[in-house]
Enzyme design. Sequence first.
Site, short mmCIF file in Angstrom:
data_model
loop_
_atom_site.label_atom_id
_atom_site.label_comp_id
_atom_site.label_asym_id
_atom_site.label_seq_id
_atom_site.Cartn_x
_atom_site.Cartn_y
_atom_site.Cartn_z
N THR A 52 101.50 1.27 17.22
CA THR A 52 101.35 2.55 17.90
C THR A 52 100.77 3.53 16.88
O THR A 52 101.44 3.92 15.93
CB THR A 52 102.69 3.07 18.43
OG1 THR A 52 103.21 2.14 19.38
CG2 THR A 52 102.51 4.42 19.12
N ASN A 106 98.82 2.42 7.69
CA ASN A 106 99.02 0.99 7.52
C ASN A 106 97.93 0.20 8.23
O ASN A 106 97.40 -0.78 7.71
CB ASN A 106 100.38 0.56 8.07
CG ASN A 106 101.55 1.20 7.34
OD1 ASN A 106 102.39 1.85 7.95
ND2 ASN A 106 101.62 1.03 6.04
N LYS A 146 107.41 9.66 14.38
CA LYS A 146 105.99 9.42 14.17
C LYS A 146 105.22 9.45 15.49
O LYS A 146 104.16 10.08 15.62
CB LYS A 146 105.80 8.08 13.46
CG LYS A 146 104.36 7.70 13.16
CD LYS A 146 103.75 6.76 14.19
CE LYS A 146 104.43 5.42 14.20
NZ LYS A 146 103.79 4.47 15.15
N LYS A 154 100.75 4.70 25.59
CA LYS A 154 101.96 4.48 24.81
C LYS A 154 102.58 5.78 24.32
O LYS A 154 103.80 5.97 24.41
CB LYS A 154 101.66 3.56 23.62
CG LYS A 154 102.83 3.36 22.67
CD LYS A 154 104.03 2.71 23.35
CE LYS A 154 105.26 2.70 22.45
NZ LYS A 154 105.14 1.81 21.29
N LEU A 164 101.88 -2.99 13.16
CA LEU A 164 102.08 -2.22 11.94
C LEU A 164 102.75 -0.87 12.23
O LEU A 164 102.70 -0.38 13.36
CB LEU A 164 100.73 -2.02 11.26
CG LEU A 164 99.98 -3.34 11.03
CD1 LEU A 164 98.50 -3.10 10.80
CD2 LEU A 164 100.60 -4.09 9.87
N PRO A 165 103.38 -0.27 11.21
CA PRO A 165 104.18 0.94 11.46
C PRO A 165 103.40 2.21 11.78
O PRO A 165 103.89 3.06 12.53
CB PRO A 165 104.96 1.12 10.14
CG PRO A 165 104.90 -0.20 9.46
CD PRO A 165 103.59 -0.80 9.86
#
Length: 301
Positions: free
Chosen positions: A99, A73, A249, A174, A68-69
């Site tokens: 992420t 979300n 983001k 990440k 998912l973004p």
Amino acid sequence: MASKTPVGFIGLGNMGNPMAKNLIKHGYPVIAYDVFPEACKEFQDLGAQVTESPADVAERADRIITMLPSSPNAKEVYTGANGILKKVKKGSLLIDSSTIDPAVSKELAKAVEKMGAVFMDAPVSGGVGAARAGNLTFMVGGVEQEFNAAKELLTCMGSNVVYCGEVGTGQAAKICNNMLLAISMIGTAEAMNLGIRLGLDPKLLAKILNMSSGRCWSSDTYNPVPGVMEGVPSSNNYQGGFGTTLMAKDLGLAQISATNTKTPVPLGSQAHQIYRMMCAKGYALKDFSAVFQFLREEESL
């Protein structure tokens, strides 16, 4: 396929689409959901079951991968009105490859645990190309005893699956990686732009960088200058790949973590500002390597 139990997959975007296809290639029946129905049509043609909500996926599969973004979300897909946790089965394994904020991963893990299921964060590195080739790197956080169960699925989509520690450590790895990636991409774009303006052929400069100490992934695998490499977004008008808005983001997540841990990250902060500016000036949907084009147009920087 009959010998393998179904796997739920939620989020069929640029990354989720090839990841889910690789599960199918490895013989796993996929039960799919995406907020955009058109993203699911291709999977129907491949024999996947398509559902109406994340809850429906949870009702039909006890192993689910989400891609998912953003943090909001992820919260909606797991804990929303039609979220996974509405119908999750006890003992289910839920793997989130989005992420997101490490704190949100920990929050979701607690909610999942209350339902008798297992949550692991497993964000990825490698981009769309590696997703298609099944060569992603997965950074996994969660209960170590569940790692092998997760690895069984993740190795269908990646060549490197690394256990990082408790829930949230996959996300930590990440966002550190992506902060460095953003910094190195900006540095590569700056160096290439300067060299071109000094009269160097960009292909020659890239060759020199890649046999010298300036070499990095941004220069030798994902060069941001149009025409230097084939098969990368810079040679396709910066289409596809990893969007600028997603990089902004991720850099924001790194900034939050840096603030929370009182860690100085001056270059990370500057990279965040640059990518936010790019989003505001029409680059949001272009690949993040478009920073080269942005810098050439923004001579005042």
